[in-house]
Design an enzyme around this catalytic site. Structure first.
Site, short mmCIF file in Angstrom:
data_model
loop_
_atom_site.label_atom_id
_atom_site.label_comp_id
_atom_site.label_asym_id
_atom_site.label_seq_id
_atom_site.Cartn_x
_atom_site.Cartn_y
_atom_site.Cartn_z
N SER A 128 10.66 2.01 3.34
CA SER A 128 10.63 0.56 3.15
C SER A 128 10.73 0.26 1.67
O SER A 128 10.42 1.12 0.83
CB SER A 128 9.31 0.00 3.71
OG SER A 128 9.07 -1.32 3.28
N TYR A 141 -0.08 -0.95 3.70
CA TYR A 141 1.25 -0.51 4.17
C TYR A 141 1.99 0.21 3.05
O TYR A 141 2.58 1.28 3.27
CB TYR A 141 2.04 -1.73 4.63
CG TYR A 141 3.43 -1.43 5.11
CD1 TYR A 141 3.65 -0.80 6.33
CD2 TYR A 141 4.55 -1.82 4.37
CE1 TYR A 141 4.93 -0.55 6.79
CE2 TYR A 141 5.83 -1.58 4.81
CZ TYR A 141 6.02 -0.94 6.03
OH TYR A 141 7.31 -0.69 6.48
#
Length: 225
Positions: A128, A141
């Site tokens: 990501s 995250y």
């Protein structure tokens, strides 16, 4: 399975994982990994040479690896995102995020290393933008994705016979992104995000690169519209 190379894609029931499976289907036999047996079976019915392979990603040892005598490509696409300030993150949030985004990846890869080594195979890890930059509200995250990036780098160094690719998509029009926008308290407009098929094609380009080429990182961002 045929004589074609075999790819296992986790998180294949929707989103980026499903798109990757579709991009690899013309060249690979597929094992579609994940928990949602119904969605996996529906996708498998669409793709020649594809087989649904439902199992609990957080307990990879529970998967029946007996029939998996060959594996050329392992794509880790499953993941979760729990957003919020670090001060509000519970120990359970940290454990759950790392369990899915890091520990499950390491466990499944280790279980399948014999097949991957035999094939001089390829491991693809869907990371990501948060694996390169940590923004407010994304700490848990981002920490997991930074760890995934380190894992990929270490695996590449430890297993020189393998190709290992980290893929960093920007915001992509997936059910996960819709949930992220809900957590952020914003609107979800799929037209502003990457098409999952674009990420799938980028992954396929790395997998299908000529044997002399090792694409170690791919960054894919949506263009302004």
């Amino acid at each position: 399975m045929s004589d074609r190379p075999v790819a296992l894609v986790t998180g294949a029931s929707s989103g980026i994982g499903s798109a990757i499976a579709r991009s690899l289907a013309p060249t690979h036999d597929l094992l579609l990994g994940g928990r949602d047996e119904t969605s996996l079976s529906l996708l498998a019915a669409e793709l020649p040479g594809a087989t649904a392979w439902p199992f609990d990603l957080t307990n990879a040892a529970s998967a029946d690896l007996g029939p998996l005598s060959r594996l050329d490509v392992l794509v880790h696409s499953a993941g979760i995102a729990l957003l919020g300030p670090l001060s509000e993150a519970s120990p359970a949030d940290w454990r759950q995020t790392f369990e899915v985004n890091v520990f499950a990846v390491a466990e499944l890869t280790n279980l399948l290393l014999p097949q991957l080594r035999a094939a001089s195979g390829h491991v693809v890890l869907i990371n990501s933008g948060a694996g390169r930059n940590a923004n407010p509200g994304w700490g848990v995250y981002a920490a997991s994705k930074f760890a995934l990036r380190a894992y990929a780098d270490a695996l590449r160094a430890d297993e020189p016979s393998l190709r290992v690719t980290s893929v960093y998509p920007g915001r992509t029009a997936t059910p996960m992104q819709e949930e992220v926008r809900r957590q952020e308290g914003g609107d979800y407009d799929a037209t502003q995000y990457l098409d999952p098929a674009s990420v799938g094609r980028a992954v396929a380009s790395a997998v299908l690169a000529t044997p002399d080429a090792h694409i170690t990182e791919l960054i894919v961002r949506p263009r302004p519209r």
